[in-house]
Design a protein around this motif. Structure first.
Motif, PDB file in Angstrom:
ATOM      1  N   ASN A 204       0.825  -1.209   0.000  1.00  0.00           N
ATOM      2  CA  ASN A 204       0.000   0.000   0.000  1.00  0.00           C
ATOM      3  C   ASN A 204       0.857   1.257   0.000  1.00  0.00           C
ATOM      4  O   ASN A 204       0.531   2.250  -0.690  1.00  0.00           O
ATOM      5  N   ALA A 207       2.481   1.768  -3.402  1.00  0.00           N
ATOM      6  CA  ALA A 207       1.499   2.384  -4.300  1.00  0.00           C
ATOM      7  C   ALA A 207       1.407   3.881  -4.044  1.00  0.00           C
ATOM      8  O   ALA A 207       1.410   4.700  -4.987  1.00  0.00           O
ATOM      9  N   TYR A 237      -1.930  -0.598  -6.170  1.00  0.00           N
ATOM     10  CA  TYR A 237      -3.244  -0.462  -5.523  1.00  0.00           C
ATOM     11  C   TYR A 237      -4.141  -1.638  -5.913  1.00  0.00           C
ATOM     12  O   TYR A 237      -4.901  -2.157  -5.088  1.00  0.00           O
ATOM     13  N   TRP A 240      -3.074  -4.702  -4.036  1.00  0.00           N
ATOM     14  CA  TRP A 240      -3.519  -4.603  -2.648  1.00  0.00           C
ATOM     15  C   TRP A 240      -5.004  -4.909  -2.523  1.00  0.00           C
ATOM     16  O   TRP A 240      -5.448  -5.455  -1.518  1.00  0.00           O
ATOM     17  N   ALA A 242      -7.443  -2.375  -3.500  1.00  0.00           N
ATOM     18  CA  ALA A 242      -8.164  -1.108  -3.335  1.00  0.00           C
ATOM     19  C   ALA A 242      -8.758  -0.689  -4.690  1.00  0.00           C
ATOM     20  O   ALA A 242      -8.304   0.256  -5.336  1.00  0.00           O
ATOM     21  N   LYS A 245     -10.044   2.886  -5.323  1.00  0.00           N
ATOM     22  CA  LYS A 245      -8.926   3.815  -5.511  1.00  0.00           C
ATOM     23  C   LYS A 245      -8.332   3.673  -6.908  1.00  0.00           C
ATOM     24  O   LYS A 245      -7.994   4.678  -7.546  1.00  0.00           O
ATOM     25  N   THR A 246      -8.202   2.444  -7.421  1.00  0.00           N
ATOM     26  CA  THR A 246      -7.651   2.276  -8.757  1.00  0.00           C
ATOM     27  C   THR A 246      -8.551   2.941  -9.798  1.00  0.00           C
ATOM     28  O   THR A 246      -8.059   3.554 -10.747  1.00  0.00           O
TER      29      THR A 246
END
Length: 288
Positions: A204, A207, A237, A240, A242, A245-246
């Motif tokens: 994280n 990223a 990301y 991970w 997320a 967020k991507t």
């Protein structure tokens, strides 16, 4: 404590979310409202990052306004955690318009829970990143001071554990140098932050370091390097977990570099970098 702390270090957001939800259900069954006050903000943060529904009944167990007013007087540690989580999400999703207000609330009540050093270090780290960004946008020296305070704390912690803190210090150093227009040293520090996060398995934070490096290079008009870092950030990301967020990062890059494409059609390197990002990101988004 263990369930929420793994959010900052474990490479799979989905697995951490599952463990936190199991802990939350146990606390609900036993009516542990105090501990629920610690875990609910983190659970909501993970839901937002993943892109899952945040309207579950457990999220609304206590309304946010009631929770804040109750905790401010009765349990300032829980109030600080709630304030920090809101600030963190606004920072990660680049919601600058509300970030300053949330950061001021967090710094107003912040204190040092000596029994949770790692949690404190994470809060210092993100508080410092927020502060340097607010300083660049506002010019208010109080934010520079808060950023420097965070960097000093991480410098001291790095002496005791490079594995946990080195990449965080390097990224704060880079953001400080960026804020002071120290371009060449900032370039070096962003690279160090990314490599250290990668070596120490903080997906994280790798990223995040790539993303912030992208914004830095965009600010100095090095768009080909910026898009390369944004691509790396998207990959990490996504790894991970997320996904929300991507998607947000993809939308930003599409908008930013579509403009670049119109204005710089003669620069084949930049156009190819944009095409690489479009193809790679589109495939990854379709995969999930």
């Amino acid at each position: 404590y263990y369930s929420t702390s793994t959010f900052w270090v474990y490479p799979s957001l989905a697995i951490v979310k599952k463990n936190v939800d199991n802990t939350r259900k146990m606390l609900e069954q036993q009516n542990h409202l105090t501990f629920l006050g610690f875990i609910l903000p983190m659970s909501r943060t993970m839901s937002v990052l993943i892109g899952s529904d945040v309207s579950d009944s457990f999220i609304n167990l206590i309304t946010e306004s009631a929770l804040e007013h109750s905790l401010l007087d009765k349990n300032p540690l829980q109030w600080m955690i709630l304030s920090f989580q809101k600030m963190y999400i606004s920072f990660v999703f680049r919601e600058f318009d509300i970030l300053k207000h949330l950061a001021e609330k967090y710094f107003h009540v912040r204190f040092k829970p000596w029994t949770m050093t790692f949690v404190l270090s994470v809060q210092r780290f993100y508080g410092g990143l927020v502060s340097f960004w607010l300083y660049r946008q506002s010019g208010d020296s109080i934010w520079a001071e808060r950023g420097h305070e965070a960097k000093l704390a991480l410098s001291k912690w790095t002496e005791s554990s490079q594995w946990n803190y080195q990449n965080k210090f390097y990224l704060l150093e880079a953001e400080d140098q960026y804020s002071n227009n120290d371009i060449e040293n900032a370039k070096s520090s962003y690279t160090k932050a990314i490599l250290s996060a990668r070596e120490h398995k903080f997906i994280n934070e790798e990223a995040l370091a790539c993303e912030l490096a992208g914004y830095f290079y965009l600010s100095i008009d090095d768009k080909s390097t910026a898009v390369d870092y944004f691509t790396q950030a998207h990959e990490k990301y996504h790894e991970w977990g997320a996904f929300s967020k991507t998607s947000k990062l993809y939308e930003f890059v599409q908008s930013e570099f579509r403009f670049m494409h119109r204005e710089s059609t003669q620069n084949s390197l930049q156009i190819n970098a944009q095409n690489d990002l479009n193809q790679g990101v589109s495939k990854r988004l379709s995969d999930h």
